[in-house]
Design a protein around this motif. Structure first.
Motif, PDB file in Angstrom:
ATOM      1  N   LEU A  31       0.830  -1.212   0.000  1.00 15.26           N
ATOM      2  CA  LEU A  31       0.000   0.000   0.000  1.00 15.26           C
ATOM      3  C   LEU A  31       0.861   1.258   0.000  1.00 15.26           C
ATOM      4  O   LEU A  31       0.553   2.225  -0.700  1.00 15.26           O
ATOM      5  CB  LEU A  31      -0.936   0.001   1.206  1.00 15.26           C
ATOM      6  CG  LEU A  31      -2.047  -1.044   1.202  1.00 15.26           C
ATOM      7  CD1 LEU A  31      -2.900  -0.906   2.450  1.00 15.26           C
ATOM      8  CD2 LEU A  31      -2.900  -0.943  -0.042  1.00 15.26           C
ATOM      9  N   ALA A  32       1.950   1.241   0.763  1.00 15.11           N
ATOM     10  CA  ALA A  32       2.831   2.406   0.813  1.00 15.11           C
ATOM     11  C   ALA A  32       3.460   2.664  -0.556  1.00 15.11           C
ATOM     12  O   ALA A  32       3.587   3.825  -0.981  1.00 15.11           O
ATOM     13  CB  ALA A  32       3.905   2.199   1.871  1.00 15.11           C
ATOM     14  N   ALA A  33       3.853   1.608  -1.254  1.00 11.73           N
ATOM     15  CA  ALA A  33       4.436   1.768  -2.586  1.00 11.73           C
ATOM     16  C   ALA A  33       3.417   2.342  -3.567  1.00 11.73           C
ATOM     17  O   ALA A  33       3.740   3.224  -4.373  1.00 11.73           O
ATOM     18  CB  ALA A  33       4.972   0.433  -3.093  1.00 11.73           C
ATOM     19  N   LEU A  34       2.180   1.859  -3.511  1.00 14.83           N
ATOM     20  CA  LEU A  34       1.140   2.375  -4.406  1.00 14.83           C
ATOM     21  C   LEU A  34       0.819   3.837  -4.087  1.00 14.83           C
ATOM     22  O   LEU A  34       0.587   4.637  -4.995  1.00 14.83           O
ATOM     23  CB  LEU A  34      -0.116   1.511  -4.296  1.00 14.83           C
ATOM     24  CG  LEU A  34       0.007   0.112  -4.904  1.00 14.83           C
ATOM     25  CD1 LEU A  34      -1.160  -0.764  -4.483  1.00 14.83           C
ATOM     26  CD2 LEU A  34       0.096   0.199  -6.419  1.00 14.83           C
ATOM     27  N   TRP A  35       0.803   4.192  -2.814  1.00 11.03           N
ATOM     28  CA  TRP A  35       0.516   5.575  -2.418  1.00 11.03           C
ATOM     29  C   TRP A  35       1.665   6.487  -2.832  1.00 11.03           C
ATOM     30  O   TRP A  35       1.446   7.623  -3.245  1.00 11.03           O
ATOM     31  CB  TRP A  35       0.249   5.653  -0.926  1.00 11.03           C
ATOM     32  CG  TRP A  35      -0.122   7.017  -0.428  1.00 11.03           C
ATOM     33  CD1 TRP A  35       0.527   7.755   0.504  1.00 11.03           C
ATOM     34  CD2 TRP A  35      -1.247   7.814  -0.833  1.00 11.03           C
ATOM     35  NE1 TRP A  35      -0.110   8.947   0.704  1.00 11.03           N
ATOM     36  CE2 TRP A  35      -1.203   9.012  -0.101  1.00 11.03           C
ATOM     37  CE3 TRP A  35      -2.278   7.627  -1.754  1.00 11.03           C
ATOM     38  CZ2 TRP A  35      -2.155  10.015  -0.248  1.00 11.03           C
ATOM     39  CZ3 TRP A  35      -3.232   8.636  -1.899  1.00 11.03           C
ATOM     40  CH2 TRP A  35      -3.159   9.799  -1.158  1.00 11.03           C
ATOM     41  N   ALA A  36       2.905   6.003  -2.742  1.00 16.16           N
ATOM     42  CA  ALA A  36       4.063   6.810  -3.140  1.00 16.16           C
ATOM     43  C   ALA A  36       4.024   7.118  -4.637  1.00 16.16           C
ATOM     44  O   ALA A  36       4.486   8.186  -5.065  1.00 16.16           O
ATOM     45  CB  ALA A  36       5.352   6.086  -2.773  1.00 16.16           C
ATOM     46  N   LYS A  37       3.489   6.198  -5.438  1.00 12.21           N
ATOM     47  CA  LYS A  37       3.401   6.400  -6.893  1.00 12.21           C
ATOM     48  C   LYS A  37       2.189   7.237  -7.292  1.00 12.21           C
ATOM     49  O   LYS A  37       2.077   7.647  -8.444  1.00 12.21           O
ATOM     50  CB  LYS A  37       3.330   5.051  -7.617  1.00 12.21           C
ATOM     51  CG  LYS A  37       4.628   4.284  -7.603  1.00 12.21           C
ATOM     52  CD  LYS A  37       4.604   3.110  -8.563  1.00 12.21           C
ATOM     53  CE  LYS A  37       3.730   2.005  -8.047  1.00 12.21           C
ATOM     54  NZ  LYS A  37       3.787   0.771  -8.835  1.00 12.21           N
ATOM     55  N   TRP A  38       1.260   7.478  -6.364  1.00 10.12           N
ATOM     56  CA  TRP A  38       0.022   8.196  -6.672  1.00 10.12           C
ATOM     57  C   TRP A  38       0.348   9.657  -6.963  1.00 10.12           C
ATOM     58  O   TRP A  38       0.917  10.356  -6.134  1.00 10.12           O
ATOM     59  CB  TRP A  38      -0.937   8.095  -5.487  1.00 10.12           C
ATOM     60  CG  TRP A  38      -2.342   8.428  -5.849  1.00 10.12           C
ATOM     61  CD1 TRP A  38      -2.952   9.638  -5.751  1.00 10.12           C
ATOM     62  CD2 TRP A  38      -3.323   7.529  -6.357  1.00 10.12           C
ATOM     63  NE1 TRP A  38      -4.242   9.550  -6.178  1.00 10.12           N
ATOM     64  CE2 TRP A  38      -4.499   8.273  -6.552  1.00 10.12           C
ATOM     65  CE3 TRP A  38      -3.308   6.172  -6.666  1.00 10.12           C
ATOM     66  CZ2 TRP A  38      -5.669   7.697  -7.039  1.00 10.12           C
ATOM     67  CZ3 TRP A  38      -4.474   5.603  -7.152  1.00 10.12           C
ATOM     68  CH2 TRP A  38      -5.633   6.357  -7.334  1.00 10.12           C
ATOM     69  N   GLU A  39      -0.013  10.112  -8.150  1.00 10.40           N
ATOM     70  CA  GLU A  39       0.218  11.502  -8.521  1.00 10.40           C
ATOM     71  C   GLU A  39      -0.914  12.363  -7.984  1.00 10.40           C
ATOM     72  O   GLU A  39      -2.043  11.911  -7.852  1.00 10.40           O
ATOM     73  CB  GLU A  39       0.311  11.631 -10.039  1.00 10.40           C
ATOM     74  CG  GLU A  39       1.479  10.873 -10.623  1.00 10.40           C
ATOM     75  CD  GLU A  39       1.458  10.879 -12.140  1.00 10.40           C
ATOM     76  OE1 GLU A  39       0.613  11.583 -12.732  1.00 10.40           O
ATOM     77  OE2 GLU A  39       2.275  10.157 -12.731  1.00 10.40           O
ATOM     78  N   GLU A  40      -0.609  13.600  -7.701  1.00 12.89           N
ATOM     79  CA  GLU A  40      -1.596  14.571  -7.218  1.00 12.89           C
ATOM     80  C   GLU A  40      -2.328  14.041  -5.994  1.00 12.89           C
ATOM     81  O   GLU A  40      -3.556  13.930  -5.976  1.00 12.89           O
ATOM     82  CB  GLU A  40      -2.582  14.936  -8.326  1.00 12.89           C
ATOM     83  CG  GLU A  40      -1.922  15.550  -9.542  1.00 12.89           C
ATOM     84  CD  GLU A  40      -2.913  15.818 -10.661  1.00 12.89           C
ATOM     85  OE1 GLU A  40      -4.119  15.596 -10.475  1.00 12.89           O
ATOM     86  OE2 GLU A  40      -2.465  16.251 -11.720  1.00 12.89           O
ATOM     87  N   ARG A  41      -1.570  13.726  -4.957  1.00 13.90           N
ATOM     88  CA  ARG A  41      -2.161  13.217  -3.722  1.00 13.90           C
ATOM     89  C   ARG A  41      -2.973  14.300  -3.031  1.00 13.90           C
ATOM     90  O   ARG A  41      -2.504  15.419  -2.878  1.00 13.90           O
ATOM     91  CB  ARG A  41      -1.074  12.744  -2.764  1.00 13.90           C
ATOM     92  CG  ARG A  41      -0.492  11.432  -3.153  1.00 13.90           C
ATOM     93  CD  ARG A  41       0.470  10.973  -2.107  1.00 13.90           C
ATOM     94  NE  ARG A  41       1.739  10.748  -2.788  1.00 13.90           N
ATOM     95  CZ  ARG A  41       2.914  10.793  -2.236  1.00 13.90           C
ATOM     96  NH1 ARG A  41       3.030  11.055  -0.973  1.00 13.90           N
ATOM     97  NH2 ARG A  41       3.983  10.584  -2.942  1.00 13.90           N
ATOM     98  N   PRO A  42      -4.178  13.954  -2.596  1.00 17.40           N
ATOM     99  CA  PRO A  42      -4.967  14.922  -1.833  1.00 17.40           C
ATOM    100  C   PRO A  42      -4.459  15.027  -0.399  1.00 17.40           C
ATOM    101  O   PRO A  42      -3.719  14.167   0.074  1.00 17.40           O
ATOM    102  CB  PRO A  42      -6.381  14.320  -1.875  1.00 17.40           C
ATOM    103  CG  PRO A  42      -6.146  12.859  -2.029  1.00 17.40           C
ATOM    104  CD  PRO A  42      -4.897  12.712  -2.843  1.00 17.40           C
TER     105      PRO A  42
END
Length: 161
Positions: A31-42
């Motif tokens: 989950l941390a890896a997927l969140w790190a790759k998420w662009e334009e995080r709210p």
């Protein structure tokens, strides 16, 4: 159904149930890896937790009979609200077995993103489906390992018949 029609409708109970199962079964590292790759995080505001506590686990005699208290299990939970990047006011929640508040927090963030029409398709294709595939592969491997240790007692020759 077109992509726009899919984005305009609300998330179904089955989609949310599926996502909750997959997110809670994923590892914190995934989950941390997927969140790190998420662009334009709210921006994330925690409404509850993340915090760890205990829940009582109940069983049923024979699967359908009377309930009984089996014991306690550690659970982490979190509820978040997202702000910015077109997802203002979206909220999500999660419960994860074990005492991993960060895991519960990230799962709640992805649950909130799933509930937004703008991000639903992206969460399903970039988060839920890859995690689900890796979990199926991991489960199949574990089942194959378990099957390799099975002993078939009916193939053992009987001495005196």
């Amino acid at each position: 159904m077109t992509a726009q029609e899919s984005a305009d409708r609300e998330v179904t109970v089955d989609e949310r149930r599926r996502a909750a199962r997959v997110l809670s079964s994923a590892s914190l590292d995934e989950l941390a890896a997927l969140w790190a790759k998420w662009e334009e995080r709210p921006d994330v505001t925690y409404l509850r937790g993340p915090e760890a506590g205990l829940v009582m686990v109940q069983g049923r005699i024979g699967g359908t009979g009377d309930r009984f208290n089996l014991g306690e299990a550690t659970v982490a939970r979190a509820t978040v609200m997202l702000h910015g990047n077109g997802v203002d006011g979206a909220s999500g929640t999660s419960y994860v077995l074990g005492s991993h508040p960060e895991h519960a927090g990230l799962a709640a963030v992805f649950d909130a993103l799933l509930c937004t029409p703008e991000q639903r398709t992206r969460v399903l294709t970039d988060v839920i489906e890859p995690l689900e595939r890796s979990q199926h592969l991991r489960d199949a491997s574990a089942q194959a390992d378990a099957r390799s240790t099975v002993v078939d007692f009916f193939t053992v020759a009987r001495e005196h018949e």
